[in-house]
Scaffold this motif. Sequence first.
Motif, PDB file in Angstrom:
ATOM      1  N   PHE A 242      14.938 -13.890  19.423  1.00 13.60           N
ATOM      2  CA  PHE A 242      14.150 -14.011  20.648  1.00 13.60           C
ATOM      3  C   PHE A 242      15.072 -14.105  21.866  1.00 13.60           C
ATOM      4  O   PHE A 242      14.776 -14.806  22.826  1.00 13.60           O
ATOM      5  N   SER A 243      16.172 -13.379  21.833  1.00 12.84           N
ATOM      6  CA  SER A 243      17.198 -13.524  22.865  1.00 12.84           C
ATOM      7  C   SER A 243      16.760 -13.055  24.248  1.00 12.84           C
ATOM      8  O   SER A 243      17.356 -13.448  25.249  1.00 12.84           O
ATOM      9  N   GLU A 244      15.728 -12.234  24.330  1.00 14.67           N
ATOM     10  CA  GLU A 244      15.313 -11.723  25.637  1.00 14.67           C
ATOM     11  C   GLU A 244      14.410 -12.685  26.406  1.00 14.67           C
ATOM     12  O   GLU A 244      14.122 -12.470  27.581  1.00 14.67           O
ATOM     13  N   TYR A 245      13.980 -13.755  25.747  1.00 19.51           N
ATOM     14  CA  TYR A 245      13.042 -14.685  26.400  1.00 19.51           C
ATOM     15  C   TYR A 245      13.824 -15.749  27.170  1.00 19.51           C
ATOM     16  O   TYR A 245      13.890 -16.924  26.785  1.00 19.51           O
TER      17      TYR A 245
ATOM     18  N   ASP B 233      13.341 -17.106  30.208  1.00 20.66           N
ATOM     19  CA  ASP B 233      12.584 -18.174  30.868  1.00 20.66           C
ATOM     20  C   ASP B 233      12.228 -19.278  29.882  1.00 20.66           C
ATOM     21  O   ASP B 233      12.308 -20.468  30.206  1.00 20.66           O
ATOM     22  N   GLU B 234      11.816 -18.881  28.680  1.00 21.55           N
ATOM     23  CA  GLU B 234      11.467 -19.875  27.666  1.00 21.55           C
ATOM     24  C   GLU B 234      12.695 -20.684  27.244  1.00 21.55           C
ATOM     25  O   GLU B 234      12.612 -21.903  27.039  1.00 21.55           O
ATOM     26  N   LEU B 235      13.837 -20.004  27.129  1.00 21.10           N
ATOM     27  CA  LEU B 235      15.075 -20.708  26.786  1.00 21.10           C
ATOM     28  C   LEU B 235      15.455 -21.685  27.893  1.00 21.10           C
ATOM     29  O   LEU B 235      15.842 -22.826  27.624  1.00 21.10           O
ATOM     30  N   GLU B 236      15.336 -21.237  29.138  1.00 25.28           N
ATOM     31  CA  GLU B 236      15.666 -22.089  30.282  1.00 25.28           C
ATOM     32  C   GLU B 236      14.798 -23.345  30.278  1.00 25.28           C
ATOM     33  O   GLU B 236      15.288 -24.466  30.473  1.00 25.28           O
ATOM     34  N   CYS B 237      13.517 -23.164  30.038  1.00 21.46           N
ATOM     35  CA  CYS B 237      12.592 -24.302  30.004  1.00 21.46           C
ATOM     36  C   CYS B 237      12.937 -25.243  28.852  1.00 21.46           C
ATOM     37  O   CYS B 237      12.913 -26.473  29.009  1.00 21.46           O
ATOM     38  N   TYR B 238      13.271 -24.672  27.700  1.00 21.88           N
ATOM     39  CA  TYR B 238      13.635 -25.495  26.548  1.00 21.88           C
ATOM     40  C   TYR B 238      14.856 -26.362  26.852  1.00 21.88           C
ATOM     41  O   TYR B 238      14.873 -27.564  26.575  1.00 21.88           O
ATOM     42  N   CYS B 239      15.866 -25.745  27.428  1.00 20.42           N
ATOM     43  CA  CYS B 239      17.104 -26.484  27.729  1.00 20.42           C
ATOM     44  C   CYS B 239      16.847 -27.623  28.715  1.00 20.42           C
ATOM     45  O   CYS B 239      17.451 -28.697  28.614  1.00 20.42           O
ATOM     46  N   LYS B 240      15.950 -27.401  29.663  1.00 20.02           N
ATOM     47  CA  LYS B 240      15.616 -28.471  30.608  1.00 20.02           C
ATOM     48  C   LYS B 240      14.953 -29.639  29.887  1.00 20.02           C
ATOM     49  O   LYS B 240      15.165 -30.809  30.238  1.00 20.02           O
TER      50      LYS B 240
END
Length: 762
Positions: free
Chosen positions: A337-340, A342-349
Amino acid sequence: MKYEEVIRRIDKYKDSDKHQPIIVDLPNVQVYNQMVKHYDVGSGINVFKDVSSFCNGEGLPVMDKLQYCLSTIGGVVFLTGLSFYLKLQGEVSLRSCLRQMLDLSCSGKLVILTLNCSCVLNHMDSRLLSSGRISIVDGEKLQPATLFFVKPCLADSAQACIKGVNNLSRLLKLLECGNGGVISIITSKTKRDYPYSMYDIEEYSSEYQVLRDRYSEFSFIDRSLGTDEQWTWLLKCIDESNEDWSLFVSANFGGVQNLANAISGFADFDSMKRWAYFLALRINGVKGNNYLSHVVSVSQTYSDFISNIFDALLSFRVEDKEYKGLYDERKLIVSKFSEYNDELECYCKQVYEKQEKGIYYLTDNTRKEKELMVELIGKYRYPLDILTKILPDLYADLSAYLKPYNYNNDYLNRYFSQYKFCKLTNFITDEMAEMVQEQSVKRQYNVWLQSRSLYVDKLEKNKDKSALYFIDAMGAEYMGFMQNRCYEVGLDFHADIARCNLPSITCFNNEFEAEFNVAGCKTYNKKELDELKHGGVETYNYENTKLPIHIVRELDILNELVAHLKTLQKGQTAYIISDHGASRLAVISEKENKWEVSEKGVHSGRCCPKTDIDEKPQYATEENDFWSLANYDRFKGGRKASVEVHGGATIEEVTVPVITISKVNKNITCRLTDNKPIMVSFKKKARLKLFVDIDSDNLAVSVNGKFYALAKTDISYQYIAEMPEVKTVGIYKFNVYEGDSLIANDMEFEVKKEGASERKFF
């Protein structure tokens, strides 16, 4: 009235001189058809007019046209189907229109046949009933029909699910044929077009509805799970391939049993197939992947599914017994799911909420996560033993960076272990500060380390077999990383640890490149590390972030180097040589000494020409008419470094490797001579016994960062290592080396206290 009485009344009307229309209401289709058959005898005796012939397309009958036609026809006219259509408009319209028809002036006679309209006719003027203008036949009443409106675009697909599909203008024929219950009509009309209908109207308005009615698997799937576009696409796919749902799942995802494994191809699915995959998971469930199963169970929409792929792990505690398994499954899934972003950014926050536990929720799949991992390590300063334990599963490259390397000098072993730990945690420990201060005076590396040129002179420089990799600014700190990475890809690794010339800058340390060029050897001049440390590339800058997140890119650069080295053929040799190292700790120290230099923009204040300062600065060494600082000071006025510095004389700036790389000739077998625990006591020291299928005097093992030589025994290929520091009961991991080459990684042995079992028993 009885059927026979009504027949006599109609016959009497036909023979009379009256021309006012009459209405005859029949209770059900059977009686209705019986009467039609009774009077439709042909030979032009009676004229039958079907209201559907006065419909305009899919609309209701055009009443003006109908009434005009009926008023001008002579003879006896039977009008059929009027009530069928009027009921669509509702009871008020039915009553009004029938009343108008009774007032129609006709040239001939008009008998209007209605079906099951007694509820309306009984409430008309009672004189119409008593005079015979309205006749209601007794009988079992017709159950109201349910009309199913089917969009024209669904006609072909819907035929597999429904019966009696037809055009709205043919409603009369369907009812006359006795199609009670559900009557399906292909029409562009909708339920909203007939808000007062006396029929129950349902709509077959979407592909979703077709799928739901055709396949039982969709019975409990809500329409909101997909968009109209997605349902349309899915129905088309299934129809075009003449498949059912189970065959569709098999063709696209390998079958119901394979759904968990099919996520490995998710990155290659187009957007529609990704949605269909989620739908398959919702319908058929997940077998063999607990994390994916949990994600599906908490996802009500496809959007939920994508976000929960990232976020669902956050609902579990690190201490939960199932956490490790869920983490491993998620890591593999999220890699697809490397293209997502925004979702990764939200998860890291959200990971910040976990505070010191946050590192356990991160992976080395993405640069973002790796940088956050380094940030949290610096913030919470995990002890080295904890990092050594947890990083192999979280960030393998960072774990390899911290792994010990045997510099064949206990002090250097301890120094670089401390240096790497301090660099990663962004903090100079007391132990590290003491060692730097000690060596700023003693500078023992001049005794411990030979000049790089002594090793370079001995290298075979064959233009057909040798290649030089000049890696600018690759200090000796990376030896453990390079050793482990070369082992993983099947490369033989040997390193001579040398010292560079002072000051530790390129112009005084690149003479070896010319030697390889003169010999005609292929040369690769790699400056990515040096440019990174100078802050000339990427976004790293000490003024913007104090965090050592540039480590992530450093390790990526070295991985790229190892990937290039993998292309070596047998018989070829690659030499990796560096001009100088660099120091991160001299940057975070942020100390200026009292001496001010004139060349403020050169080498970040780590060195200066002797002409700038007449007297010898404290903690500086002189070479090549330069003063080079051996502690973490910076000459006053020098430009601050943005990432790392060099030019000085600390061990990390001066110590450089001369590495020889070739293809491994054979895999070496290493194993414990038995699986029994190693027994220790106050008098009995730990002794490791190994079988190694080579004859060598240069074997060693490392345990907890300590290196122990393997000595030969009387039995060929049997070796022993005495390990006096290994005293505590537990499971230990160890590596095996021949010289500088790692030949076995992450082996294990168990230590027990001698006599402990007996004492425990009693």
